[in-house]
Write a protein that holds these residues in place. Sequence first.
Motif, mmCIF file in Angstrom:
data_model
loop_
_atom_site.group_PDB
_atom_site.id
_atom_site.type_symbol
_atom_site.label_atom_id
_atom_site.label_comp_id
_atom_site.label_asym_id
_atom_site.label_seq_id
_atom_site.Cartn_x
_atom_site.Cartn_y
_atom_site.Cartn_z
ATOM 1 N N THR A 97 0.732 -0.891 0.326
ATOM 2 C CA THR A 97 -0.149 0.189 0.091
ATOM 3 C C THR A 97 1.059 0.855 -0.357
ATOM 4 O OG1 THR A 97 -0.022 -0.396 2.366
ATOM 5 C CG2 THR A 97 -1.501 -0.970 1.138
ATOM 6 N N GLU A 98 2.322 0.939 0.737
ATOM 7 C CA GLU A 98 3.397 1.691 0.477
ATOM 8 C C GLU A 98 2.226 3.605 1.169
ATOM 9 O OE1 GLU A 98 3.743 3.702 -3.702
ATOM 10 O OE2 GLU A 98 4.544 1.735 -4.469
ATOM 11 N N LEU A 99 2.074 2.939 2.832
ATOM 12 C CA LEU A 99 1.495 4.220 3.693
ATOM 13 C C LEU A 99 2.512 4.233 4.035
ATOM 14 C CD1 LEU A 99 -1.172 1.878 4.602
ATOM 15 C CD2 LEU A 99 -1.480 4.072 3.900
ATOM 16 N N GLU A 100 2.908 5.555 4.474
ATOM 17 C CA GLU A 100 3.401 6.806 5.210
ATOM 18 C C GLU A 100 3.248 6.678 6.976
ATOM 19 O OE1 GLU A 100 3.699 10.351 3.227
ATOM 20 O OE2 GLU A 100 4.385 9.707 1.561
ATOM 21 N N SER A 118 -0.615 7.015 6.769
ATOM 22 C CA SER A 118 -1.327 7.994 5.717
ATOM 23 C C SER A 118 -0.723 8.025 3.981
ATOM 24 C CB SER A 118 -1.051 9.573 6.079
ATOM 25 O OG SER A 118 0.319 9.182 6.742
ATOM 26 N N LYS A 119 -1.437 8.260 3.520
ATOM 27 C CA LYS A 119 -0.856 8.336 1.930
ATOM 28 C C LYS A 119 -1.753 9.760 0.755
ATOM 29 C CE LYS A 119 0.247 5.450 -2.413
ATOM 30 N NZ LYS A 119 -0.377 4.134 -2.820
ATOM 31 N N ASP A 120 -0.936 10.141 0.370
ATOM 32 C CA ASP A 120 -1.822 11.499 -0.786
ATOM 33 C C ASP A 120 -3.151 12.001 0.235
ATOM 34 O OD1 ASP A 120 -0.230 10.210 -1.960
ATOM 35 O OD2 ASP A 120 -1.701 8.766 -3.075
ATOM 36 N N TYR A 153 -5.773 5.965 6.486
ATOM 37 C CA TYR A 153 -6.350 4.325 6.214
ATOM 38 C C TYR A 153 -5.724 3.451 7.361
ATOM 39 C CZ TYR A 153 -5.967 5.568 1.603
ATOM 40 O OH TYR A 153 -5.901 6.311 -0.017
#
Length: 111
Positions: free
Chosen positions: A23-26, A44-46, A50
Amino acid sequence: MGNNLVKKGINVIQMLENFVAQTELENVKTTLNTKTGTASITGSKDGYQYTTTMQKETHGMVRTESMFECNLGKEALISQVKNLRRQGYKQQEIADMLGISQSLVSKYSRM
């Protein structure tokens, strides 16, 4: 249920790590509760927060997902907290979903 999750903890941890990578979440926060058999991932992302929660059940697993805008205004956040409480979510679950503290969820629930 919890002991079974502990025995298979490596599989659960690997599953969480794979999910985060895909998911490439931060700003990722993971929680694992072996007593209840619950694992949760929040990140979080963009501009969105999430949360994915997995709950082990007797014959399988229940997975729930949520997505909320980051930096909601105060009124929108209060409304969202109250809506999630009506749906039966616990304060800490809501806090994790929205990226806020449990004490703020408690305060907004009373407004």
